[in-house]
Design a protein around this motif. Sequence first.
Motif, PDB file in Angstrom:
ATOM      1  N   CYS A   2      49.697  91.654   8.756  1.00 19.53           N
ATOM      2  CA  CYS A   2      48.307  91.846   8.327  1.00 19.53           C
ATOM      3  C   CYS A   2      47.405  91.246   9.391  1.00 19.53           C
ATOM      4  O   CYS A   2      47.478  90.042   9.665  1.00 19.53           O
ATOM      5  CB  CYS A   2      48.076  91.160   6.979  1.00 19.53           C
ATOM      6  SG  CYS A   2      46.330  91.117   6.524  1.00 19.53           S
ATOM      7  N   LEU A   8      54.242  91.014   6.981  1.00 19.62           N
ATOM      8  CA  LEU A   8      54.311  91.771   5.719  1.00 19.62           C
ATOM      9  C   LEU A   8      55.714  92.336   5.547  1.00 19.62           C
ATOM     10  O   LEU A   8      56.249  92.952   6.474  1.00 19.62           O
ATOM     11  CB  LEU A   8      53.312  92.934   5.736  1.00 19.62           C
ATOM     12  CG  LEU A   8      51.832  92.574   5.814  1.00 19.62           C
ATOM     13  CD1 LEU A   8      50.999  93.811   6.162  1.00 19.62           C
ATOM     14  CD2 LEU A   8      51.358  91.955   4.502  1.00 19.62           C
ATOM     15  N   ASN A  40      49.784  94.040  -4.210  1.00 21.35           N
ATOM     16  CA  ASN A  40      50.490  93.185  -3.253  1.00 21.35           C
ATOM     17  C   ASN A  40      50.196  91.712  -3.550  1.00 21.35           C
ATOM     18  O   ASN A  40      49.481  91.375  -4.501  1.00 21.35           O
ATOM     19  CB  ASN A  40      50.167  93.589  -1.797  1.00 21.35           C
ATOM     20  CG  ASN A  40      48.769  93.173  -1.364  1.00 21.35           C
ATOM     21  OD1 ASN A  40      47.996  92.599  -2.119  1.00 21.35           O
ATOM     22  ND2 ASN A  40      48.436  93.489  -0.122  1.00 21.35           N
ATOM     23  N   TYR A  58      48.331  89.617  -2.215  1.00 24.95           N
ATOM     24  CA  TYR A  58      46.932  89.164  -2.119  1.00 24.95           C
ATOM     25  C   TYR A  58      46.112  89.661  -3.315  1.00 24.95           C
ATOM     26  O   TYR A  58      44.904  89.440  -3.373  1.00 24.95           O
ATOM     27  CB  TYR A  58      46.269  89.694  -0.844  1.00 24.95           C
ATOM     28  CG  TYR A  58      46.937  89.256   0.442  1.00 24.95           C
ATOM     29  CD1 TYR A  58      47.150  87.911   0.706  1.00 24.95           C
ATOM     30  CD2 TYR A  58      47.339  90.188   1.381  1.00 24.95           C
ATOM     31  CE1 TYR A  58      47.772  87.500   1.873  1.00 24.95           C
ATOM     32  CE2 TYR A  58      47.960  89.790   2.558  1.00 24.95           C
ATOM     33  CZ  TYR A  58      48.167  88.447   2.794  1.00 24.95           C
ATOM     34  OH  TYR A  58      48.776  88.053   3.965  1.00 24.95           O
ATOM     35  N   CYS A 102      45.255 100.600   5.928  1.00 24.39           N
ATOM     36  CA  CYS A 102      44.142  99.655   6.131  1.00 24.39           C
ATOM     37  C   CYS A 102      43.883  99.483   7.633  1.00 24.39           C
ATOM     38  O   CYS A 102      44.805  99.536   8.443  1.00 24.39           O
ATOM     39  CB  CYS A 102      44.537  98.318   5.502  1.00 24.39           C
ATOM     40  SG  CYS A 102      43.388  96.972   5.820  1.00 24.39           S
ATOM     41  N   CYS A 144      48.161  99.425   1.544  1.00 23.24           N
ATOM     42  CA  CYS A 144      48.133  98.577   2.745  1.00 23.24           C
ATOM     43  C   CYS A 144      48.320  99.355   4.047  1.00 23.24           C
ATOM     44  O   CYS A 144      47.608  99.119   5.017  1.00 23.24           O
ATOM     45  CB  CYS A 144      49.212  97.505   2.577  1.00 23.24           C
ATOM     46  SG  CYS A 144      49.389  96.410   3.975  1.00 23.24           S
ATOM     47  N   HIS A 156      43.336  96.814   9.103  1.00 16.69           N
ATOM     48  CA  HIS A 156      43.967  95.567   9.560  1.00 16.69           C
ATOM     49  C   HIS A 156      45.484  95.671   9.661  1.00 16.69           C
ATOM     50  O   HIS A 156      46.136  94.718  10.095  1.00 16.69           O
ATOM     51  CB  HIS A 156      43.634  94.416   8.587  1.00 16.69           C
ATOM     52  CG  HIS A 156      42.172  94.183   8.423  1.00 16.69           C
ATOM     53  ND1 HIS A 156      41.356  93.836   9.465  1.00 16.69           N
ATOM     54  CD2 HIS A 156      41.363  94.261   7.320  1.00 16.69           C
ATOM     55  CE1 HIS A 156      40.112  93.699   9.029  1.00 16.69           C
ATOM     56  NE2 HIS A 156      40.092  93.957   7.737  1.00 16.69           N
ATOM     57  N   PHE A 157      46.064  96.788   9.248  1.00 15.80           N
ATOM     58  CA  PHE A 157      47.523  96.925   9.225  1.00 15.80           C
ATOM     59  C   PHE A 157      48.065  97.061  10.647  1.00 15.80           C
ATOM     60  O   PHE A 157      47.600  97.896  11.428  1.00 15.80           O
ATOM     61  CB  PHE A 157      47.914  98.148   8.387  1.00 15.80           C
ATOM     62  CG  PHE A 157      49.392  98.389   8.333  1.00 15.80           C
ATOM     63  CD1 PHE A 157      50.213  97.559   7.594  1.00 15.80           C
ATOM     64  CD2 PHE A 157      49.970  99.443   9.033  1.00 15.80           C
ATOM     65  CE1 PHE A 157      51.581  97.778   7.540  1.00 15.80           C
ATOM     66  CE2 PHE A 157      51.333  99.671   8.976  1.00 15.80           C
ATOM     67  CZ  PHE A 157      52.141  98.833   8.237  1.00 15.80           C
ATOM     68  N   GLU A 185      41.922  93.447  -0.330  1.00 12.38           N
ATOM     69  CA  GLU A 185      41.240  93.221   0.951  1.00 12.38           C
ATOM     70  C   GLU A 185      41.233  94.474   1.818  1.00 12.38           C
ATOM     71  O   GLU A 185      40.801  94.426   2.967  1.00 12.38           O
ATOM     72  CB  GLU A 185      41.935  92.091   1.727  1.00 12.38           C
ATOM     73  CG  GLU A 185      42.114  90.796   0.982  1.00 12.38           C
ATOM     74  CD  GLU A 185      40.791  90.091   0.736  1.00 12.38           C
ATOM     75  OE1 GLU A 185      39.769  90.532   1.295  1.00 12.38           O
ATOM     76  OE2 GLU A 185      40.778  89.113  -0.031  1.00 12.38           O
ATOM     77  N   TRP A 186      41.713  95.583   1.274  1.00 12.83           N
ATOM     78  CA  TRP A 186      41.841  96.814   2.063  1.00 12.83           C
ATOM     79  C   TRP A 186      40.489  97.222   2.666  1.00 12.83           C
ATOM     80  O   TRP A 186      39.450  97.164   2.006  1.00 12.83           O
ATOM     81  CB  TRP A 186      42.353  97.936   1.159  1.00 12.83           C
ATOM     82  CG  TRP A 186      42.717  99.197   1.898  1.00 12.83           C
ATOM     83  CD1 TRP A 186      43.923  99.505   2.430  1.00 12.83           C
ATOM     84  CD2 TRP A 186      41.861 100.322   2.150  1.00 12.83           C
ATOM     85  NE1 TRP A 186      43.897 100.747   3.011  1.00 12.83           N
ATOM     86  CE2 TRP A 186      42.641 101.277   2.867  1.00 12.83           C
ATOM     87  CE3 TRP A 186      40.533 100.626   1.874  1.00 12.83           C
ATOM     88  CZ2 TRP A 186      42.123 102.503   3.277  1.00 12.83           C
ATOM     89  CZ3 TRP A 186      40.020 101.838   2.293  1.00 12.83           C
ATOM     90  CH2 TRP A 186      40.813 102.771   2.974  1.00 12.83           C
ATOM     91  N   CYS A 234      45.963  96.644  -2.119  1.00  7.05           N
ATOM     92  CA  CYS A 234      45.436  95.337  -1.710  1.00  7.05           C
ATOM     93  C   CYS A 234      43.930  95.281  -1.954  1.00  7.05           C
ATOM     94  O   CYS A 234      43.211  96.230  -1.654  1.00  7.05           O
ATOM     95  CB  CYS A 234      45.735  95.145  -0.221  1.00  7.05           C
ATOM     96  SG  CYS A 234      45.121  93.601   0.460  1.00  7.05           S
ATOM     97  N   LEU A 262      44.297  90.725   9.179  1.00  8.29           N
ATOM     98  CA  LEU A 262      43.244  89.903   8.575  1.00  8.29           C
ATOM     99  C   LEU A 262      43.725  88.470   8.380  1.00  8.29           C
ATOM    100  O   LEU A 262      43.008  87.509   8.664  1.00  8.29           O
ATOM    101  CB  LEU A 262      42.827  90.508   7.232  1.00  8.29           C
ATOM    102  CG  LEU A 262      41.618  89.891   6.544  1.00  8.29           C
ATOM    103  CD1 LEU A 262      40.349  90.149   7.355  1.00  8.29           C
ATOM    104  CD2 LEU A 262      41.460  90.463   5.135  1.00  8.29           C
TER     105      LEU A 262
HETATM  106  S1  SF4 Z   1      44.081  93.249   4.412  1.00  4.68           S
HETATM  107 FE1  SF4 Z   1      45.529  93.868   2.785  1.00  4.68          FE
HETATM  108  S2  SF4 Z   1      45.671  96.079   3.035  1.00  4.68           S
HETATM  109 FE2  SF4 Z   1      44.818  95.269   4.948  1.00  4.68          FE
HETATM  110  S3  SF4 Z   1      46.611  94.930   6.276  1.00  4.68           S
HETATM  111 FE3  SF4 Z   1      46.164  93.002   5.228  1.00  4.68          FE
HETATM  112  S4  SF4 Z   1      47.525  93.041   3.430  1.00  4.68           S
HETATM  113 FE4  SF4 Z   1      47.392  95.140   4.181  1.00  4.68          FE
END
Ligand code: SF4
Length: 185
Positions: free
Chosen positions: A161, A168, A43, A45, A149, A146, A151-152, A179-180, A177, A163
């Motif tokens: 997101c 998105l 993605n 990020y 996750c 994603c 944070h989704f 950051e998952w 991702c 985070l």
């Molecule tokens: S941190 Fe990455 S995987 Fe998690 S919700 Fe945000 S974009 Fe999606």
Amino acid sequence: MIPAATLLERLAALIHQSVRDDAARHGLLPIQLQVLAYLAHANHYSDFPIAVAEYFGITRGTVSQTLGVLERKGLIVKQPDSRHGKRVHLHLTQSGQELLDDSWASRLTSALKEARDVDAVSLEEGLRGVLVALQRQNDHQAFNVCRHCVHFLEEGEGYRCGLTSEPLEPEQTLKICREWTAPKA
Ligand code: SF4
């Protein structure tokens, strides 16, 4: 070793062999083809050089050389990030996508679609669980899809997101991702 572990080892060996064969057929090193496949699924990020280094556990120098080859062969292009000064996103060109469509990645996708007919949900959930457990054991950064996750967020008709608080696009929610974060068990 339990039978499922033996199957996973056999699958890993088959994929590894296919990557080597396909890379040689296209005049690439295996890592170059693997980076191309990663960028097709990363993605916004995660589609820049430091994320590639983290995903494969390789040095920035190796990443730089690998990306240089892919760029010279016209398989990827760099696109500056409009909001983050020096950051560049790496995107596949049409040639890059066509090369990937003629490689192990598309054969693996076909095989997974066949397997999905058996039991899509339990297959994906089972594989995701194994991946998360292995990443925890090895203390690896948890790159993952994603939509799964912690944070989704689903908001009405759209997605966000939690985070970064950024919206998105639907296609981004199916990508991987850096950051998952795993939902709490
Ligand atoms: S941190 Fe990455 S995987 Fe998690 S919700 Fe945000 S974009 Fe999606």
